[in-house]
Scaffold this motif. Structure first.
Motif, PDB file in Angstrom:
ATOM      1  N   GLU A 163      46.354  43.324  45.346  1.00  0.00           N
ATOM      2  CA  GLU A 163      46.861  43.569  46.668  1.00  0.00           C
ATOM      3  C   GLU A 163      47.691  42.412  46.947  1.00  0.00           C
ATOM      4  O   GLU A 163      48.832  42.458  47.587  1.00  0.00           O
ATOM      5  N   GLY A 164      47.086  41.133  46.429  1.00  0.00           N
ATOM      6  CA  GLY A 164      47.888  40.096  46.912  1.00  0.00           C
ATOM      7  C   GLY A 164      49.038  39.830  46.085  1.00  0.00           C
ATOM      8  O   GLY A 164      50.013  39.342  46.680  1.00  0.00           O
ATOM      9  N   LEU A 165      49.261  40.527  44.925  1.00  0.00           N
ATOM     10  CA  LEU A 165      50.556  40.496  44.321  1.00  0.00           C
ATOM     11  C   LEU A 165      51.556  41.333  45.106  1.00  0.00           C
ATOM     12  O   LEU A 165      52.684  40.781  45.113  1.00  0.00           O
ATOM     13  N   LYS A 166      51.232  42.467  45.636  1.00  0.00           N
ATOM     14  CA  LYS A 166      52.006  43.146  46.393  1.00  0.00           C
ATOM     15  C   LYS A 166      52.543  42.402  47.714  1.00  0.00           C
ATOM     16  O   LYS A 166      53.740  42.538  47.927  1.00  0.00           O
ATOM     17  N   LYS A 167      51.606  41.771  48.328  1.00  0.00           N
ATOM     18  CA  LYS A 167      51.904  40.778  49.468  1.00  0.00           C
ATOM     19  C   LYS A 167      52.971  39.743  49.113  1.00  0.00           C
ATOM     20  O   LYS A 167      53.799  39.527  49.973  1.00  0.00           O
ATOM     21  N   LYS A 168      52.906  39.257  48.096  1.00  0.00           N
ATOM     22  CA  LYS A 168      53.707  38.051  47.686  1.00  0.00           C
ATOM     23  C   LYS A 168      55.204  38.781  47.348  1.00  0.00           C
ATOM     24  O   LYS A 168      56.226  38.017  48.000  1.00  0.00           O
ATOM     25  N   GLU A 176      39.521  32.192  38.654  1.00  0.00           N
ATOM     26  CA  GLU A 176      39.929  32.669  39.893  1.00  0.00           C
ATOM     27  C   GLU A 176      39.498  33.963  40.194  1.00  0.00           C
ATOM     28  O   GLU A 176      38.828  34.304  41.471  1.00  0.00           O
ATOM     29  N   LEU A 177      39.210  34.884  39.266  1.00  0.00           N
ATOM     30  CA  LEU A 177      38.650  35.958  39.401  1.00  0.00           C
ATOM     31  C   LEU A 177      37.196  36.140  39.232  1.00  0.00           C
ATOM     32  O   LEU A 177      36.417  36.915  39.098  1.00  0.00           O
ATOM     33  N   LEU A 189      33.446  42.870  40.417  1.00  0.00           N
ATOM     34  CA  LEU A 189      34.858  42.395  39.804  1.00  0.00           C
ATOM     35  C   LEU A 189      35.869  43.389  40.050  1.00  0.00           C
ATOM     36  O   LEU A 189      37.152  43.034  40.295  1.00  0.00           O
ATOM     37  N   ALA A 190      35.406  44.536  40.029  1.00  0.00           N
ATOM     38  CA  ALA A 190      36.603  45.605  40.354  1.00  0.00           C
ATOM     39  C   ALA A 190      37.391  45.512  41.696  1.00  0.00           C
ATOM     40  O   ALA A 190      38.466  45.720  41.809  1.00  0.00           O
ATOM     41  N   GLN A 191      36.185  45.190  42.748  1.00  0.00           N
ATOM     42  CA  GLN A 191      36.717  44.792  43.887  1.00  0.00           C
ATOM     43  C   GLN A 191      37.634  43.643  43.844  1.00  0.00           C
ATOM     44  O   GLN A 191      38.768  43.484  44.643  1.00  0.00           O
ATOM     45  N   ARG A 192      37.376  42.601  43.121  1.00  0.00           N
ATOM     46  CA  ARG A 192      38.082  41.156  43.135  1.00  0.00           C
ATOM     47  C   ARG A 192      39.556  41.546  42.715  1.00  0.00           C
ATOM     48  O   ARG A 192      40.634  41.057  42.892  1.00  0.00           O
ATOM     49  N   MET A 193      39.424  42.442  41.574  1.00  0.00           N
ATOM     50  CA  MET A 193      40.563  42.873  40.874  1.00  0.00           C
ATOM     51  C   MET A 193      41.833  43.571  41.897  1.00  0.00           C
ATOM     52  O   MET A 193      42.890  43.357  41.934  1.00  0.00           O
ATOM     53  N   LYS A 194      41.061  44.453  42.666  1.00  0.00           N
ATOM     54  CA  LYS A 194      41.957  45.198  43.809  1.00  0.00           C
ATOM     55  C   LYS A 194      42.531  44.222  44.806  1.00  0.00           C
ATOM     56  O   LYS A 194      43.641  44.335  45.309  1.00  0.00           O
ATOM     57  N   THR A 195      41.699  43.368  45.139  1.00  0.00           N
ATOM     58  CA  THR A 195      42.214  42.146  46.077  1.00  0.00           C
ATOM     59  C   THR A 195      43.221  41.448  45.302  1.00  0.00           C
ATOM     60  O   THR A 195      44.319  41.123  46.126  1.00  0.00           O
ATOM     61  N   TYR A 196      43.030  41.119  44.086  1.00  0.00           N
ATOM     62  CA  TYR A 196      44.150  40.290  43.463  1.00  0.00           C
ATOM     63  C   TYR A 196      45.448  41.008  43.449  1.00  0.00           C
ATOM     64  O   TYR A 196      46.527  40.500  43.622  1.00  0.00           O
TER      65      TYR A 196
END
Length: 168
Positions: A145-150, A27-28, A136-143
Motif C-alpha cells: 500500500e505504501g508503494l501505491k501511495k508513493k 524493515e519487514l 507478516l502478511a499484514q506487514r506485506m499488505k502495508t508495504y
C-alpha cells in the motif's frame, strides 16, 4: 530470535548489493542471517550450510553470485528449502550470472530476480513466509500500500509541474 531467511553471498564484495535485502528484511521485521560462502572456494562449507539450514530453522535462502554464479544452484541441489538467486552485475553487466542462475536442470529450481535485485529477493522471501504468518502478511499488505501511495504522490507532484506545451 532465530533467523528465518539466510542471505548467502559468494564474497563480501557482493555486500553493497545484498545490503538492500538486509535493509528490506529488517524493515519487514523478518529475522535473517548473512554469510559469505563460495561454491568454488569453500565447497565443503556450502554443502554443510545447505544440508543444515532447514534443521536450524531457516525457511528461505537468498543466494547471490556473480560471473559463474554457481552458488544458488549448488545450494538448491542440496536442500528442499526455496532458494532465491540474485545475479550480481559483473563481467557482462550481470547477464552471465543471470543466465547461470536461471538455467537450472529439472528438479533443481532456483527462483531468480533481476540483476542486482536483492530488494526484490527479500520481498519474495517475505511473501513466501507470509503464507503461514498472518502478522507478516499484514506487514506485506502495508508495504505494498505504501508503494501505491508513493506513486499517487509522485503523480500529484507531476500534475503541478508546468510547461508551456504540457496538456493536463
Amino acid at each position: 530470535m532465530k533467523p528465518l531467511v539466510s542471505i548467502i553471498m559468494g564474497s563480501t564484495s557482493d555486500l553493497p548489493v545484498m545490503e538492500k535485502a538486509c535493509r528490506q528484511l529488517d524493515e519487514l521485521q523478518v529475522p535473517f542471517e548473512v554469510n559469505a560462502l563460495s561454491a568454488h572456494r569453500t565447497p565443503e562449507a556450502v554443502e554443510q550450510f545447505a544440508c543444515q539450514a532447514e534443521g536450524r530453522g531457516i525457511r528461505v535462502i537468498i543466494a547471490a553470485a556473480g560471473m559463474a554464479a554457481a552458488l544458488p544452484g549448488v545450494i538448491a541441489a542440496q536442500t528442499t528449502l526455496p532458494v532465491i538467486g540474485v545475479p550480481i552485475k559483473g563481467m557482462l553487466d550481470g547477464l552471465d550470472a543471470l543466465l547461470s542462475i536461471v538455467q537450472m536442470p529439472p528438479g533443481i529450481p532456483v527462483a531468480t530476480v533481476g540483476v542486482n535485485g536483492a530488494q526484490n529477493a527479500a520481498i519474495l522471501a517475505a511473501e513466501m513466509l507470509a503464507l503461514s504468518d498472518p502478522a507478516l502478511a499484514q506487514r506485506m499488505k502495508t508495504y505494498k500500500e505504501g508503494l501505491k501511495k508513493k506513486i499517487e504522490k509522485a503523480n500529484a507532484e507531476l500534475a503541478e509541474v508546468k510547461f508551456e506545451y504540457k496538456v493536463g
